[in-house]
Design an enzyme around this catalytic site. Structure first.
Site, short mmCIF file in Angstrom:
data_model
loop_
_atom_site.label_atom_id
_atom_site.label_comp_id
_atom_site.label_asym_id
_atom_site.label_seq_id
_atom_site.Cartn_x
_atom_site.Cartn_y
_atom_site.Cartn_z
N LYS A 131 0.86 -1.19 0.00
CA LYS A 131 0.00 0.00 0.00
C LYS A 131 0.90 1.24 0.00
CE LYS A 131 -1.39 2.87 2.74
NZ LYS A 131 -1.28 4.03 1.86
N CYS A 180 13.52 11.14 6.70
CA CYS A 180 13.64 10.72 8.10
C CYS A 180 15.08 10.93 8.58
CB CYS A 180 13.24 9.26 8.25
SG CYS A 180 14.11 8.21 7.08
N GLU A 219 9.93 16.64 14.39
CA GLU A 219 10.53 16.41 13.08
C GLU A 219 10.11 17.57 12.16
OE1 GLU A 219 9.10 12.75 11.36
OE2 GLU A 219 11.05 12.32 10.48
P1 NAP Z 1 2.58 8.63 7.59
O1 NAP Z 1 1.54 9.66 7.59
O2 NAP Z 1 2.83 7.87 8.83
O3 NAP Z 1 2.20 7.64 6.40
C1 NAP Z 1 3.03 6.56 6.04
C2 NAP Z 1 2.19 5.53 5.33
O4 NAP Z 1 1.22 5.01 6.25
C3 NAP Z 1 1.39 6.08 4.15
O5 NAP Z 1 1.29 5.08 3.16
C4 NAP Z 1 0.03 6.34 4.78
O6 NAP Z 1 -1.01 6.34 3.85
C5 NAP Z 1 -0.08 5.15 5.70
N1 NAP Z 1 -1.03 5.30 6.79
C6 NAP Z 1 -1.38 6.42 7.46
N2 NAP Z 1 -2.30 6.11 8.42
C7 NAP Z 1 -2.51 4.77 8.34
C8 NAP Z 1 -3.33 3.85 9.04
N3 NAP Z 1 -4.13 4.25 10.03
N4 NAP Z 1 -3.30 2.56 8.70
C9 NAP Z 1 -2.50 2.13 7.70
N5 NAP Z 1 -1.69 2.94 6.99
C10 NAP Z 1 -1.69 4.25 7.31
O7 NAP Z 1 3.98 9.21 7.13
P2 NAP Z 1 4.30 10.08 5.85
O8 NAP Z 1 3.85 11.47 6.11
O9 NAP Z 1 3.83 9.42 4.60
O10 NAP Z 1 5.89 10.00 5.81
C11 NAP Z 1 6.69 10.81 6.59
C12 NAP Z 1 7.16 10.06 7.82
O11 NAP Z 1 7.83 8.88 7.43
C13 NAP Z 1 8.17 10.87 8.61
O12 NAP Z 1 7.90 10.75 9.98
C14 NAP Z 1 9.50 10.19 8.27
O13 NAP Z 1 10.49 10.34 9.24
C15 NAP Z 1 9.07 8.78 8.12
N6 NAP Z 1 10.03 8.03 7.32
C16 NAP Z 1 10.83 7.14 7.95
C17 NAP Z 1 11.78 6.44 7.23
C18 NAP Z 1 12.69 5.45 7.90
O14 NAP Z 1 13.27 4.65 7.19
N7 NAP Z 1 12.84 5.47 9.21
C19 NAP Z 1 11.91 6.66 5.85
C20 NAP Z 1 11.08 7.58 5.24
C21 NAP Z 1 10.13 8.25 5.99
P3 NAP Z 1 -1.59 7.71 3.25
O15 NAP Z 1 -0.44 8.65 3.18
O16 NAP Z 1 -2.10 7.33 1.94
O17 NAP Z 1 -2.63 8.14 4.21
#
Ligand code: NAP
Length: 495
Positions: free
Chosen positions: A188, A298, A395
């Protein structure tokens, strides 16, 4: 004329991207018939309308992954490796297409998108080589009375959830080790950037991946669509990359079936500059660690912790370098800093800057949104940031660099570790012993020593504390998709 050619190339590429769900090897509309728009963050215009999966589609994807699991696990490791190798060649051959598509849907400058294609493709090559190294062991028990046979088996069907910031690399970092290990998948991708995953899934099909091994279900209702899958007893693993907040909730959901989980979560990286550092190298590292992906990484340096003797020199040179980075649409050759992903993200970045400035900080460059179309924000350096400013604990996810100062090594360590996150830290010093001491004292899964970018498919990427669990890439990456089975054997000399 050049603009017309570029626009035509964008349209040709977009016309080649699948716009439906991939389930059981067939591209199909969502059961509800719903679609959603994917937009270009530098213009706010729609790029494509694609199928919007719901829970029925997710159930069909789970059925396909479960049905394909036994046959896929039984394929020869070399065969799985060869599929990955062919996918590596195909992504590399289509590097320009993947780069442009990421620039269009995510906004990053083309040169950075090309860098991500190289990085993302490298997981395919790395795990094509790891696929054939699933070594077990056979040994004699300590009392000599039995034999121990230890093997590795694929964990089974996996749900992979990826974020929008690295549309290709975050997908290949999960898909490649799962393929190598013999797991089937439901992917997804984030609703903001699903196009790269759809194009990549098509490449995997063309590389020979059997039907049902990889299923892709973009959706605008992430929780409602994937929630039932996480509770489905056929699912064996959840691998998530995204925010700590969502990761925490998913870990709680995953407890129902005691799923294996890999959690790549948020970061709040300290960037520590000692007085003995090569300041010009530290500034170059700081620009890379801050502006890569517009700060939407991240691994982005979130707090600059600089020795008081070199703080002014570092801040001034850093501000000059940040100011010289042109913002603009990622497709333009001169662009170094693209737009942020959406208005909500830009507003959050600005609220952190405002909070810091209200608390006494000075924006020595930047400090405001760029006017006009798209979600652009000026590269910003803040000095005199108070210890209580939100920007030091949250962040940022934008091109903003807050600087604080320190006097002693112990103070630098204390400031760097003063966060619930523990993904990566950066340390600049000419003293190797000090660098190694910092590695021992910092509570992070990774550290860059005189380096501002350290991501590498051959290295174990991951965090500690609330930055997550598990590792992606390196020798460790495939272990996330394998479980260990032990078979105890009676003494073969007993009778
Ligand atoms: P996010 O809002 O947590 O979303 C990540 C993924 O989870 C998206 O596909 C999102 O879908 C999905 N999602 C959200 N709520 C969900 C739920 N209740 N159930 C299932 N899936 C759900 O994060 P983001 O804004 O996309 O990405 C930024 C974050 O990712 C930052 O905090 C960054 O630090 C972190 N990150 C970490 C790494 C690492 O390797 N540690 C790498 C890259 C990014 P939708 O967006 O379609 O709602």
């Amino acid at each position: 004329m050049a603009t017309t050619i570029a626009a035509a190339a964008e349209q040709t590429l977009l016309a080649s991207v699948p716009t439906s769900l991939l389930i059981g090897g067939s591209w199909q509309a969502s059961k509800s018939g719903k679609t959603f728009a994917v937009e270009d963050p530098s213009t706010g215009k729609t790029l494509l309308e694609i199928a919007d999966a719901g829970s029925e589609d997710a159930a069909a994807a789970m059925d396909a992954a479960a049905a394909a699991q036994a046959g896929w696990a039984a394929t020869a490791p070399r065969e799985r490796g060869e599929i990955l190798r062919r996918a590596f060649e195909a992504v590399t051959a289509r590097a320009d297409d993947f780069a442009l598509l990421m620039t269009l849907e995510m906004g990053k400058p083309l040169a950075e998108a090309r860098g991500e294609v190289t990085y993302g493709a490298e997981f395919l090559r790395w795990f094509s080589e790891e696929a054939v190294r699933g070594f077990g062991r056979y040994s004699t028990s300590p009392d000599g009375k039995s034999r121990l046979l230890v093997t590795k088996k694929p964990v089974g069907p996996c749900l992979l959830i990826t974020p929008w910031n690295f549309p290709l690399a975050m997908a290949t970092r999960k898909i490649a080790p799962a393929v190598a290990a013999g797991c089937t998948m439901v992917l997804k991708p984030a609703a903001l950037t699903p196009l790269t995953s759809l194009l990549f899934a098509q490449v995997m099909q063309e590389a020979g991946l059997p039907d049902g091994v990889l299923n892709v279900i973009p959706t605008t209702s992430a929780g409602a669509t994937t929630g039932p899958l996480i509770k489905d007893s056929r699912l064996r693993k959840l691998s998530f990359t995204g925010s700590t907040e969502v990761g925490r909730r998913l870990m709680a959901d995953a407890s129902t079936n005691v799923l294996r989980t890999s959690m790549e979560l948020g970061g709040n990286a300290p960037f520590v500059v000692f007085a003995d550092a090569d300041i010009d190298a530290a500034v170059a590292g700081a620009v890379a660690a801050k502006l890569r992906n517009m700060g939407e990484a991240c691994t982005a340096a979130n707090r600059f912790i600089v020795h008081e003797d070199v703080a002014d020199e570092f801040a001034n040179k850093f501000a000059e370098a940040m100011k010289a980075m042109p913002t603009g649409r990622g497709t333009l050759p001169e662009t170094k800093v693209g737009p942020l992903i959406d208005e909500k993200s830009r507003a959050k970045v600005h609220s952190l800057v405002k909070d810091a400035v209200d608390g006494g900080a000075t924006a020595i460059t930047g400090g405001a949104a760029v006017e006009g179309h798209g979600y652009f924000y000026q590269p910003t350096v803040l000095t005199g940031v108070s210890a209580s400013a939100r920007i030091l604990s949250e962040e940022i996810f934008g091109p903003v660099a807050p600087i604080v100062t320190f006097g002693t090594e112990a103070e630098a360590v204390r400031l760097a570790n003063n966060t619930e996150y523990g993904l990566v830290a950066y340390v600049f010093t000419r003293d190797l012993n000090r660098g190694l001491r910092m590695g021992e004292q910092l509570d992070t899964g990774m550290m860059g020593l005189n380096a501002g970018v350290i991501s590498n498919a051959a290295a174990p990427f991951g965090g500690v504390k609330q930055s997550g669990l598990g590792r992606e890439g390196g020798l460790e990456g495939i272990e996330e998709y394998l479980y260990t089975q032990y078979i105890g054997i009676a003494d073969p000399y007993a009778n």
